[in-house]
Enzyme design. Structure first.
Site, PDB file in Angstrom:
ATOM      1  N   SER A  30      27.125 -80.161  26.580  1.00 34.57           N
ATOM      2  CA  SER A  30      27.597 -79.766  27.905  1.00 34.57           C
ATOM      3  C   SER A  30      28.311 -80.928  28.589  1.00 34.57           C
ATOM      4  O   SER A  30      28.147 -82.094  28.211  1.00 34.57           O
ATOM      5  CB  SER A  30      26.412 -79.326  28.764  1.00 34.57           C
ATOM      6  OG  SER A  30      25.557 -80.435  29.028  1.00 34.57           O
ATOM      7  N   ASP A  79      15.321 -82.705  29.919  1.00 35.45           N
ATOM      8  CA  ASP A  79      16.572 -82.405  29.225  1.00 35.45           C
ATOM      9  C   ASP A  79      17.626 -83.467  29.524  1.00 35.45           C
ATOM     10  O   ASP A  79      18.301 -83.964  28.610  1.00 35.45           O
ATOM     11  CB  ASP A  79      17.077 -81.023  29.647  1.00 35.45           C
ATOM     12  CG  ASP A  79      18.309 -80.588  28.867  1.00 35.45           C
ATOM     13  OD1 ASP A  79      18.150 -80.152  27.722  1.00 35.45           O
ATOM     14  OD2 ASP A  79      19.420 -80.681  29.413  1.00 35.45           O
ATOM     15  N   HIS A 135      19.266 -73.242  31.713  1.00 34.72           N
ATOM     16  CA  HIS A 135      19.117 -74.643  32.130  1.00 34.72           C
ATOM     17  C   HIS A 135      18.980 -74.624  33.641  1.00 34.72           C
ATOM     18  O   HIS A 135      19.713 -73.928  34.329  1.00 34.72           O
ATOM     19  CB  HIS A 135      20.328 -75.466  31.697  1.00 34.72           C
ATOM     20  CG  HIS A 135      20.239 -76.923  32.049  1.00 34.72           C
ATOM     21  ND1 HIS A 135      19.086 -77.658  31.900  1.00 34.72           N
ATOM     22  CD2 HIS A 135      21.168 -77.786  32.553  1.00 34.72           C
ATOM     23  CE1 HIS A 135      19.316 -78.912  32.273  1.00 34.72           C
ATOM     24  NE2 HIS A 135      20.566 -79.005  32.679  1.00 34.72           N
TER      25      HIS A 135
END
EC number: 1.1.1.86
Length: 491
Positions: free
Chosen positions: A414, A217, A132
């Protein structure tokens, strides 16, 4: 450090946002060979860290885990997972200096500390990998110019990465090379070998950019993937109970309804999900979704604007510096909601019942998926990227709610996704309360009776559903994944 995206001029920003190329299977003919014989050291042994490492080892790569000294001496969970799976484990000082590729798979919040610890230990010309790009794009981490920086971002949780690999397949994945750090021009070769080692090349790989991956994202997880599911769960539960539904039944209808509904979405997109409804219910779900899109569009646009500008990231990083005060408060408040504390329903709800009595939930899914996709595309993100960050991942997140309600979803995602989820849901719930007050019988908790429909209206609604851009690109990408799965099973 400055937000990397904000240091770019407009042309550079648009070029990186719009970088997206579906890679051909022939581009991975060499598999993981570029990394064979080289030392790959993974930092972090969470879900992505462990499962990517298992796949890479099974693909013939030399994998070890670098952990903080205290994690080893105290035999923490990361140490136990790595050692129980037979991996070599050592401290940063022991393993990083020999590494050809260091893969940072720790949580976003830890990236700056981790990178600043490992960078001085990395040998000249080594590579640094991410799954990421937040640390590079939003934090603006500066990496030594001799280091190659690459990304391999599976579009699934780590457990799914492993399970699909064991079945001889993989999960769709984005790969990228940071344009500021490719001194030897080998970044793409490293990324291709890494993704092949995880099995991602069997499911479809998009060549993207750090910028496009991060911005899309963040948008997906804040809105449709997590925020919409949380807001929808709370709103629908409260509505059902207020109208006299048994709280236990209402809880089960919602908790398992998202998973059941989105399973149809996974198999055949919005078209199949809507086709599971009777004709009168389909027309009503379509009408509700159009109302929802009109109401929520400004909220979706605000989230995208704040993501593009860096406003979201700066606010979240300020909360990091304040010991996650906002995040922890929101998490505690969510745990005390009526939906989270409702009793469990012991009876059975049939599959079709979730569709018949969840017309509003289907409308919420349709509206949220389309709005997230449209808002990303309007901001310069290519359709394939927008699809993966909206519709594709939704069934996976819905599955976490089916396990242990919103608690499980917020544990699995997350901290970055959780923070964005709360921002969205706390704004969305009051925004939709007037809409919820105007619902009709049959919208939620009871079925819409069969009856005559206008053929022309049904034709037009079906055409509108099928012709939406997300249905067009989704059909192509799902078809590719199906074809690749057949090839993988056969070969």
């Amino acid at each position: 450090m400055a937000n990397y995206f904000n240091t770019l001029n407009l042309r550079q920003q648009l070029a990186q946002l719009g970088k997206c190329r579906f890679m051909g299977r022939d581009e991975f003919a060499d598999g993981a060979s570029y990394l064979q014989g080289k030392k790959v050291v993974i930092v972090g042994c969470g879900a992505q860290g462990l499962n990517q490492g298992l796949n890479m080892r099974d693909s013939g790569l030399d994998i070890s885990y670098a952990l903080r000294k205290e994690a080893i001496t105290e035999k923490r969970a990361s140490w136990r997972k790595a050692t129980e799976n037979g991996f070599k484990v050592g401290t940063y000082e022991e393993l990083i200096p020999q590494a050809d590729l260091v893969v940072n798979l720790t949580p976003d919040k830890q990236h700056s500390d981790v990178v600043r610890s490992v960078q001085p230990l990395m040998k000249d010309g080594a590579a640094l990998g991410y799954s990421h790009g937040f640390n590079i794009v939003e934090v603006g981490e500066q990496i030594r110019k001799d280091i190659t920086v690459v990304m391999v971002a599976p579009k699934c949780p780590g457990t799914e990465v492993r399970e699909e690999y064991k079945r001889g397949f993989g999960v769709p994945t984005l790969i990228a090379v940071h344009p500021e750090n490719d001194p030897k021009g080998e970044g793409m070769a490293i990324a291709k070998a890494w993704v092949a080692a995880t099995g991602g090349h069997r499911a479809g790989v998009l060549e993207s950019s750090f910028v496009a991956e991060v911005k899309s994202d963040l948008m997906g997880e804040q809105t449709i993937l997590c925020g919409m599911l949380q807001a929808g769960s709370l709103l629908c539960f409260d509505k059902l109970v207020a109208e006299g539904t048994d709280p236990a039944y209402a809880e089960k209808l919602i908790q398992f309804g998202w998973e059941t509904i989105t399973e149809a979405l996974k198999q055949g997109g919005i078209t199949l999900m809507m086709d599971r409804l009777s004709n009168p219910a389909k027309l009503r779900a379509y009408a509700l979704s159009e109302q929802l899109k009109e109401i929520m569009a400004p909220l979706f646009q605000k989230h995208m604007d704040d993501i593009i500008s860096g406003e979201f990231s700066s606010g979240m990083m300020a909360d990091w510096a304040n010991d996650d005060k906002k995040l922890l408060t929101w998490r505690e408040e969510t745990g005390k909601t009526a939906f989270e504390t409702a009793p469990q329903f012991e009876g059975k709800i049939g599959e079709q019942e979730y569709f018949d009595k969840g017309v509003l939930m289907i409308a919420m899914v349709k509206a949220g998926v389309e709005l997230a996709f449209e808002t990303m595309v309007d901001s310069g993100i290519i359709e394939e990227s927008a699809y993966y960050e909206s519709l594709h991942e939704l069934p996976l997140i819905a599955n976490t709610i089916a396990r242990k309600r919103l608690y499980e979803m917020n544990v699995v995602i997350s901290d970055t996704a959780e923070y964005g989820n709360y921002l969205f849901s706390y704004a969305c719930v009051p925004l939709l309360k007037p809409f919820m007050a105007e619902l009709q019988p049959g919208d939620l908790g009871s079925a819409i009776p069969e009856g005559a429909v206008d053929n022309a209206q049904l034709r037009d609604v079906n055409d509108a559903i099928r012709s939406h851009a997300i249905e067009q690109v989704g059909k192509k990408l799902r078809g590719y994944m199906t074809d690749m799965k057949r090839i993988a099973v056969a070969g």
